[in-house]
Design a protein around this motif. Sequence first.
Motif, PDB file in Angstrom:
ATOM      1  N   VAL A 353       1.031  -0.963  -0.145  1.00 41.28           N
ATOM      2  CA  VAL A 353      -0.123  -0.170   0.139  1.00 41.28           C
ATOM      3  C   VAL A 353       0.811   1.254  -0.201  1.00 41.28           C
ATOM      4  O   VAL A 353       1.445   1.658   1.172  1.00 41.28           O
ATOM      5  CB  VAL A 353      -0.995  -0.010   1.207  1.00 41.28           C
ATOM      6  N   ALA A 354       1.054   1.885  -0.721  1.00 40.46           N
ATOM      7  CA  ALA A 354       1.489   3.001  -1.483  1.00 40.46           C
ATOM      8  C   ALA A 354       0.421   4.253  -0.256  1.00 40.46           C
ATOM      9  O   ALA A 354      -0.157   4.509  -0.350  1.00 40.46           O
ATOM     10  CB  ALA A 354       2.023   3.457  -2.485  1.00 40.46           C
ATOM     11  N   LEU A 355       1.986   5.250   0.083  1.00 36.11           N
ATOM     12  CA  LEU A 355       1.210   6.466   0.770  1.00 36.11           C
ATOM     13  C   LEU A 355       1.627   7.549  -0.316  1.00 36.11           C
ATOM     14  O   LEU A 355       2.693   7.722  -1.368  1.00 36.11           O
ATOM     15  CB  LEU A 355       3.351   6.548   1.820  1.00 36.11           C
ATOM     16  N   ASN A 356       0.646   8.639  -0.388  1.00 34.21           N
ATOM     17  CA  ASN A 356       0.305   9.574  -1.256  1.00 34.21           C
ATOM     18  C   ASN A 356       1.509  10.702  -0.385  1.00 34.21           C
ATOM     19  O   ASN A 356       2.022  11.184  -0.485  1.00 34.21           O
ATOM     20  CB  ASN A 356      -1.144  10.308  -1.472  1.00 34.21           C
ATOM     21  N   SER A 360      -1.009   9.788   5.148  1.00 34.43           N
ATOM     22  CA  SER A 360      -1.557   9.034   4.839  1.00 34.43           C
ATOM     23  C   SER A 360      -1.306   7.381   5.734  1.00 34.43           C
ATOM     24  O   SER A 360      -2.590   6.544   5.302  1.00 34.43           O
ATOM     25  CB  SER A 360      -1.971   9.606   3.460  1.00 34.43           C
ATOM     26  N   TRP A 361      -0.779   7.558   6.325  1.00 36.79           N
ATOM     27  CA  TRP A 361      -0.335   5.998   6.277  1.00 36.79           C
ATOM     28  C   TRP A 361      -1.356   5.496   7.706  1.00 36.79           C
ATOM     29  O   TRP A 361      -0.784   4.299   7.561  1.00 36.79           O
ATOM     30  CB  TRP A 361       1.717   6.387   7.689  1.00 36.79           C
ATOM     31  N   SER A 362      -1.820   5.516   9.020  1.00 37.90           N
ATOM     32  CA  SER A 362      -2.906   5.311   9.420  1.00 37.90           C
ATOM     33  C   SER A 362      -4.523   4.743   7.853  1.00 37.90           C
ATOM     34  O   SER A 362      -5.049   3.731   8.347  1.00 37.90           O
ATOM     35  CB  SER A 362      -4.035   6.674  10.505  1.00 37.90           C
ATOM     36  N   ALA A 363      -4.827   5.763   7.542  1.00 38.79           N
ATOM     37  CA  ALA A 363      -5.633   5.004   7.082  1.00 38.79           C
ATOM     38  C   ALA A 363      -4.718   4.528   5.326  1.00 38.79           C
ATOM     39  O   ALA A 363      -6.045   3.178   5.768  1.00 38.79           O
ATOM     40  CB  ALA A 363      -5.853   6.445   5.486  1.00 38.79           C
ATOM     41  N   ALA A 364      -3.885   4.092   5.242  1.00 42.42           N
ATOM     42  CA  ALA A 364      -3.178   3.116   4.790  1.00 42.42           C
ATOM     43  C   ALA A 364      -3.236   1.779   4.989  1.00 42.42           C
ATOM     44  O   ALA A 364      -2.962   0.557   4.587  1.00 42.42           O
ATOM     45  CB  ALA A 364      -1.708   3.228   4.415  1.00 42.42           C
ATOM     46  N   GLY A 369      -5.546  -3.760   6.783  1.00 44.84           N
ATOM     47  CA  GLY A 369      -6.324  -4.568   7.629  1.00 44.84           C
ATOM     48  C   GLY A 369      -7.603  -5.081   7.245  1.00 44.84           C
ATOM     49  O   GLY A 369      -7.730  -6.522   7.458  1.00 44.84           O
ATOM     50  N   ALA A 370      -8.502  -4.559   5.587  1.00 40.18           N
ATOM     51  CA  ALA A 370      -9.243  -4.862   5.263  1.00 40.18           C
ATOM     52  C   ALA A 370      -8.397  -5.917   4.500  1.00 40.18           C
ATOM     53  O   ALA A 370      -9.528  -7.190   3.826  1.00 40.18           O
ATOM     54  CB  ALA A 370      -9.644  -4.202   4.542  1.00 40.18           C
ATOM     55  N   LEU A 371      -7.696  -5.850   3.580  1.00 40.67           N
ATOM     56  CA  LEU A 371      -7.496  -6.900   2.390  1.00 40.67           C
ATOM     57  C   LEU A 371      -6.361  -8.164   3.298  1.00 40.67           C
ATOM     58  O   LEU A 371      -6.856  -9.028   3.152  1.00 40.67           O
ATOM     59  CB  LEU A 371      -5.508  -6.420   2.064  1.00 40.67           C
ATOM     60  N   PHE A 404      -3.008   2.289  -4.520  1.00 50.45           N
ATOM     61  CA  PHE A 404      -2.788   3.998  -4.682  1.00 50.45           C
ATOM     62  C   PHE A 404      -4.450   4.462  -4.029  1.00 50.45           C
ATOM     63  O   PHE A 404      -5.066   3.791  -4.305  1.00 50.45           O
ATOM     64  CB  PHE A 404      -2.591   4.404  -5.447  1.00 50.45           C
ATOM     65  N   THR A 405      -4.132   5.530  -2.993  1.00 52.93           N
ATOM     66  CA  THR A 405      -5.647   5.905  -2.825  1.00 52.93           C
ATOM     67  C   THR A 405      -5.460   7.120  -2.978  1.00 52.93           C
ATOM     68  O   THR A 405      -4.856   7.909  -2.641  1.00 52.93           O
ATOM     69  CB  THR A 405      -5.223   6.418  -1.424  1.00 52.93           C
ATOM     70  N   THR A 406      -6.777   7.619  -3.968  1.00 52.22           N
ATOM     71  CA  THR A 406      -7.033   8.893  -4.741  1.00 52.22           C
ATOM     72  C   THR A 406      -8.204  10.116  -3.620  1.00 52.22           C
ATOM     73  O   THR A 406      -8.985   9.194  -3.023  1.00 52.22           O
ATOM     74  CB  THR A 406      -7.072   8.436  -5.624  1.00 52.22           C
TER      75      THR A 406
END
Length: 452
Positions: A353-356, A360-364, A369-371, A404-406
Amino acid sequence: MARTTSLSGFPEWLPEERIVEQHVLDSLRRTFELHGFSSIETRAVETVEQLLRKGEIDKEVYGVSRLQQDEEDSSKEGALALHFDLTVPFARYVVENNGYLTFPFRRYQIQKVWRGERPQEGRAREFTQADVDVVGDGTLPFRYDVELALVMIDALSALPIPPFVLRVNNRKLAEGFYRGIGLEDAPAVLREIDKLEKIGADAVARNLQEAVGASPEQARAALALAEIRTEDTSFVEQVRALGQSNELLEEGLAELAEVVGEAARRAPGKVVADLSIARGLDYYTGTVYETVLVGHEQLGSVCSGGRYESLASTGKKNFPGVGLSIGVTRLVTRILSQKMASASRSVPSAVLVALNDDESWSAAQDVAGALRSRGIATEVAATAQKFGKQIRYAERRGIPFVWFTTVAEDGTVGHEVKDIRSGEQVPADPQSWQPAPEDLRPGVAAAGSSED
């Protein structure tokens, strides 16, 4: 190929090599359990007296003691040593726990063992063995000798190794024949015959005469028996053609014919009656097995064992058994050195999981966790480097997907996953996205085959 370690004879694997070893171990476990064997583990140490009570192997045993051992310690228990195989500890385990076991007891055991011999390919000082045994209470039907051969054929056939041959003999057959030609010290003859492949027939003949007291005619007869090899039960007539007959010989012939006949019917070409197989350890009493890889005979036996009538005993009661042991480290070393199989990647991670940005580390971690909750091994990037650097990190690690999270201008959060091998990048939901089955975890593929 595994790196050469700084301590000779104690192999260590790189991550991708360890994956191959784990594949072998998992495959063996599956096969053994499919045949109804239960897993046990015994302690790494035994008393020296226990280890040395069968066979002369004291030079190979590693003693164990405290560096600061005092007299009180040494008086509480006998000298301790690391076990050199799993059969002798298993015999002790059966005797001590026989009131809690259901017989016939079917056990498999995969553990490290230690043996102080000169290291070379196929021989290490610390190595893993995988054993299967069936032990009876007082008696054990001969059919288990046949079954163990079939179990081992199934187990080895599932591994990424070349064709193999399970070579089988019977100690009763050999001892009965030796007695018939006038050689009463059958164990001594067997120990010399066991050297046949290493030193050749002429040297064995000399040893039989010098060490055992055989006449030239007796030595020739013993070697004539050892030369017999067949893929079916035709060995019976070949033995009888040598002109000897007694009750023990006939019993051994009948037992060996049953093993070879059934195995040849179920796995043609996998089993050979080889009357040169002796097995040097004294506790074998009937069927004996050795297994070689075709084209790799110089490696020696990768799987061996046999029938024993009194290895396990309380003094009043015997627990006869039959078992086979696979030299896992010997097999894995050859698999790796000859590139017989390889891992699809060196890490379990399927996704990075890449970081923007660093915030954003906690959201990543939420995405990861979901995966992970669905069995997808996932890493999260530690720092918010440029995406190109994060992708190159995944490539170096062998991770096939980058997540990636956008965030849109209206604050809508979206997700995309990139297959960095093909370059394809598609929208994905962390609650439902799933990689292809072959990408979920590292696979092991035999040379010239698709991944397992």
